[in-house]
Write an enzyme that holds these catalytic residues in place. Structure first.
Site, PDB file in Angstrom:
ATOM      1  N   GLY A  50       0.787  -1.240   0.000  1.00  0.00           N
ATOM      2  CA  GLY A  50       0.000   0.000   0.000  1.00  0.00           C
ATOM      3  C   GLY A  50       0.811   1.279   0.000  1.00  0.00           C
ATOM      4  O   GLY A  50       0.414   2.276  -0.602  1.00  0.00           O
ATOM      5  N   GLU A 105       3.266   4.055   6.103  1.00  0.00           N
ATOM      6  CA  GLU A 105       2.038   3.300   5.858  1.00  0.00           C
ATOM      7  C   GLU A 105       1.137   4.050   4.877  1.00  0.00           C
ATOM      8  O   GLU A 105       1.226   5.279   4.763  1.00  0.00           O
ATOM      9  CB  GLU A 105       1.265   3.138   7.176  1.00  0.00           C
ATOM     10  CG  GLU A 105       1.281   1.749   7.766  1.00  0.00           C
ATOM     11  CD  GLU A 105       0.471   0.717   6.991  1.00  0.00           C
ATOM     12  OE1 GLU A 105       0.241   0.883   5.766  1.00  0.00           O
ATOM     13  OE2 GLU A 105       0.058  -0.265   7.612  1.00  0.00           O
ATOM     14  N   ASP A 106       0.256   3.317   4.216  1.00  0.00           N
ATOM     15  CA  ASP A 106      -0.739   3.976   3.368  1.00  0.00           C
ATOM     16  C   ASP A 106      -1.873   4.562   4.196  1.00  0.00           C
ATOM     17  O   ASP A 106      -2.294   5.691   4.001  1.00  0.00           O
ATOM     18  CB  ASP A 106      -1.286   3.011   2.302  1.00  0.00           C
ATOM     19  CG  ASP A 106      -1.787   1.689   2.879  1.00  0.00           C
ATOM     20  OD1 ASP A 106      -1.688   1.458   4.103  1.00  0.00           O
ATOM     21  OD2 ASP A 106      -2.282   0.865   2.080  1.00  0.00           O
ATOM     22  N   ASP A 109      -6.281   2.335   9.914  1.00  0.00           N
ATOM     23  CA  ASP A 109      -7.726   2.113  10.027  1.00  0.00           C
ATOM     24  C   ASP A 109      -8.019   1.720  11.482  1.00  0.00           C
ATOM     25  O   ASP A 109      -8.162   2.583  12.337  1.00  0.00           O
ATOM     26  CB  ASP A 109      -8.094   1.025   9.006  1.00  0.00           C
ATOM     27  CG  ASP A 109      -9.569   0.702   8.961  1.00  0.00           C
ATOM     28  OD1 ASP A 109     -10.371   1.534   9.403  1.00  0.00           O
ATOM     29  OD2 ASP A 109      -9.929  -0.382   8.478  1.00  0.00           O
ATOM     30  N   LYS A 137      -7.783   7.128   9.610  1.00  0.00           N
ATOM     31  CA  LYS A 137      -9.235   7.068   9.868  1.00  0.00           C
ATOM     32  C   LYS A 137      -9.441   7.095  11.383  1.00  0.00           C
ATOM     33  O   LYS A 137      -9.636   6.043  12.002  1.00  0.00           O
ATOM     34  CB  LYS A 137      -9.813   5.766   9.318  1.00  0.00           C
ATOM     35  CG  LYS A 137      -9.895   5.652   7.809  1.00  0.00           C
ATOM     36  CD  LYS A 137     -10.498   4.296   7.428  1.00  0.00           C
ATOM     37  CE  LYS A 137     -10.783   4.190   5.949  1.00  0.00           C
ATOM     38  NZ  LYS A 137     -11.225   2.820   5.572  1.00  0.00           N
ATOM     39  N   PHE A 158     -14.281   3.181   2.627  1.00  0.00           N
ATOM     40  CA  PHE A 158     -13.156   2.469   2.028  1.00  0.00           C
ATOM     41  C   PHE A 158     -12.608   3.299   0.874  1.00  0.00           C
ATOM     42  O   PHE A 158     -13.362   3.842   0.067  1.00  0.00           O
ATOM     43  CB  PHE A 158     -13.624   1.102   1.522  1.00  0.00           C
ATOM     44  CG  PHE A 158     -12.500   0.184   1.162  1.00  0.00           C
ATOM     45  CD1 PHE A 158     -11.825  -0.532   2.140  1.00  0.00           C
ATOM     46  CD2 PHE A 158     -12.101   0.020  -0.159  1.00  0.00           C
ATOM     47  CE1 PHE A 158     -10.779  -1.379   1.818  1.00  0.00           C
ATOM     48  CE2 PHE A 158     -11.056  -0.827  -0.497  1.00  0.00           C
ATOM     49  CZ  PHE A 158     -10.396  -1.530   0.499  1.00  0.00           C
ATOM     50  N   VAL A 159     -11.287   3.419   0.811  1.00  0.00           N
ATOM     51  CA  VAL A 159     -10.671   4.235  -0.239  1.00  0.00           C
ATOM     52  C   VAL A 159      -9.707   3.399  -1.083  1.00  0.00           C
ATOM     53  O   VAL A 159      -9.162   2.388  -0.615  1.00  0.00           O
ATOM     54  CB  VAL A 159      -9.925   5.456   0.355  1.00  0.00           C
ATOM     55  CG1 VAL A 159     -10.892   6.425   1.006  1.00  0.00           C
ATOM     56  CG2 VAL A 159      -8.853   5.031   1.356  1.00  0.00           C
ATOM     57  N   ASP A 165      -5.524  -0.546  -2.483  1.00  0.00           N
ATOM     58  CA  ASP A 165      -6.128  -1.497  -3.415  1.00  0.00           C
ATOM     59  C   ASP A 165      -7.526  -1.940  -2.998  1.00  0.00           C
ATOM     60  O   ASP A 165      -7.949  -1.759  -1.863  1.00  0.00           O
ATOM     61  CB  ASP A 165      -5.250  -2.756  -3.505  1.00  0.00           C
ATOM     62  CG  ASP A 165      -5.348  -3.593  -2.238  1.00  0.00           C
ATOM     63  OD1 ASP A 165      -5.192  -3.039  -1.139  1.00  0.00           O
ATOM     64  OD2 ASP A 165      -5.630  -4.803  -2.360  1.00  0.00           O
ATOM     65  N   ARG A 171      -4.279   0.102  -7.351  1.00  0.00           N
ATOM     66  CA  ARG A 171      -3.172   0.781  -6.663  1.00  0.00           C
ATOM     67  C   ARG A 171      -2.545   1.853  -7.560  1.00  0.00           C
ATOM     68  O   ARG A 171      -1.902   2.783  -7.075  1.00  0.00           O
ATOM     69  CB  ARG A 171      -2.070  -0.223  -6.299  1.00  0.00           C
ATOM     70  CG  ARG A 171      -2.468  -1.246  -5.264  1.00  0.00           C
ATOM     71  CD  ARG A 171      -1.220  -1.968  -4.765  1.00  0.00           C
ATOM     72  NE  ARG A 171      -1.531  -3.219  -4.099  1.00  0.00           N
ATOM     73  CZ  ARG A 171      -1.872  -3.327  -2.828  1.00  0.00           C
ATOM     74  NH1 ARG A 171      -1.974  -2.253  -2.084  1.00  0.00           N
ATOM     75  NH2 ARG A 171      -2.112  -4.504  -2.300  1.00  0.00           N
TER      76      ARG A 171
HETATM   77  P1  5GP Z   1      -5.586  -1.549  10.208  1.00  0.00           P
HETATM   78  O1  5GP Z   1      -4.735  -2.680  10.707  1.00  0.00           O
HETATM   79  O2  5GP Z   1      -5.175  -0.184  10.724  1.00  0.00           O
HETATM   80  O3  5GP Z   1      -7.046  -1.806  10.436  1.00  0.00           O
HETATM   81  O4  5GP Z   1      -5.492  -1.515   8.665  1.00  0.00           O
HETATM   82  C1  5GP Z   1      -4.350  -1.248   8.073  1.00  0.00           C
HETATM   83  C2  5GP Z   1      -4.281  -1.762   6.661  1.00  0.00           C
HETATM   84  O5  5GP Z   1      -5.556  -2.149   6.115  1.00  0.00           O
HETATM   85  C3  5GP Z   1      -3.806  -0.644   5.813  1.00  0.00           C
HETATM   86  O6  5GP Z   1      -2.411  -0.590   5.792  1.00  0.00           O
HETATM   87  C4  5GP Z   1      -4.399  -0.984   4.475  1.00  0.00           C
HETATM   88  O7  5GP Z   1      -3.549  -1.873   3.811  1.00  0.00           O
HETATM   89  C5  5GP Z   1      -5.707  -1.654   4.811  1.00  0.00           C
HETATM   90  N1  5GP Z   1      -6.813  -0.671   4.769  1.00  0.00           N
HETATM   91  C6  5GP Z   1      -7.442  -0.070   5.806  1.00  0.00           C
HETATM   92  N2  5GP Z   1      -8.400   0.779   5.385  1.00  0.00           N
HETATM   93  C7  5GP Z   1      -8.359   0.735   4.040  1.00  0.00           C
HETATM   94  C8  5GP Z   1      -9.090   1.421   3.007  1.00  0.00           C
HETATM   95  O8  5GP Z   1      -9.989   2.249   3.214  1.00  0.00           O
HETATM   96  N3  5GP Z   1      -8.745   1.110   1.723  1.00  0.00           N
HETATM   97  C9  5GP Z   1      -7.770   0.196   1.416  1.00  0.00           C
HETATM   98  N4  5GP Z   1      -7.544  -0.020   0.128  1.00  0.00           N
HETATM   99  N5  5GP Z   1      -7.069  -0.447   2.355  1.00  0.00           N
HETATM  100  C10 5GP Z   1      -7.359  -0.184   3.649  1.00  0.00           C
HETATM  101 MG    MG Z   2      -1.161  -1.051   4.455  1.00  0.00          MG
END
Ligand code: 5GP
Ligand code: MG
Length: 182
Positions: A50, A105-106, A109, A137, A158-159, A165, A171
């Site tokens: 990401g 990080e991208d 969440d 987020k 979701f983005v 992706d 991507r």
């Molecule tokens: P977390 O562990 O913070 O819940 O999620 C982290 C990972 O989930 C991010 O690095 C990303 O790869 C994926 N992710 C979380 N939200 C989104 C979103 O809105 N869109 C996409 N494409 N990936 C997300």
């Molecule tokens: Mg990620």
């Protein structure tokens, strides 16, 4: 652009344009330059896949000697987090001891991926560990994680695009779009 998500028709609506992203990423590079000593090595730990585009643009603006390393995490299937976070393949790069480490990080969440990665980094002997994320987020956080450098804070949708992706696709989009039900 219309996208089919498991039979549900969704629309991808632009959230941040290529120009907006470029301007913000340039600012972040400058913030990072002000934070670290100019002559000490910075290890940029890119979270694949990401953060690929974000990292590529971010490092171009960095002034200190920079090393790029990567780690691969996986938690998502479709638009839903699986709630389980894995470090794919080998663990961390061996060369982090005594270095400033900037995790790139991208998106944050729930924060669980970052929590897992930070726990792995604890034993690595880094001089400092900070986090840069393109997107955050805040309403979705389930653990107490605060990035040091944040591109944009967004809502829960979701983005996709600019590295992010949907099941491996999109991507390559140069902008960030959110998926909304049509
Ligand atoms: P977390 O562990 O913070 O819940 O999620 C982290 C990972 O989930 C991010 O690095 C990303 O790869 C994926 N992710 C979380 N939200 C989104 C979103 O809105 N869109 C996409 N494409 N990936 C997300
Ligand atoms: Mg990620």
């Amino acid at each position: 652009m219309n996208i089919d998500v498991n039979g549900t028709p969704m629309r991808a609506r632009s959230l941040f344009t290529e120009v907006q992203i470029r301007a913000r990423v340039t600012q972040l590079s400058q913030e990072i330059n002000r934070t670290y000593p100019p002559d000490e090595v910075l290890v940029v730990l890119m979270v694949l896949h990401g953060a690929l585009l974000f990292t590529a643009d971010l490092v171009r603006g960095l002034a200190m000697p920079t090393v790029i390393e990567s780690v691969r995490l996986k938690s998502y299937q479709g638009t839903q987090s699986t709630g389980r976070v894995d470090i794919v393949g080998d663990t961390l790069p061996a060369s982090l001891a005594g270095c400033h480490v900037l995790v790139v990080e991208d998106i944050i969440d729930t924060g669980r991926s970052m929590e897992t990665l930070l726990a792995h980094l604890e034993g690595a002997g880094a001089k400092s560990v900070r986090i840069a994320t393109l997107l955050d987020k805040p309403e979705a956080h389930e653990v107490d994680i605060k990035a040091d450098f944040i591109g944009f804070s967004i809502g829960r949708n979701f983005v996709i695009g600019y590295g992010l992706d949907l099941d491996g696709r999109y991507r390559n989009l140069p902008y960030v779009a959110e998926l909304i039900k049509t």
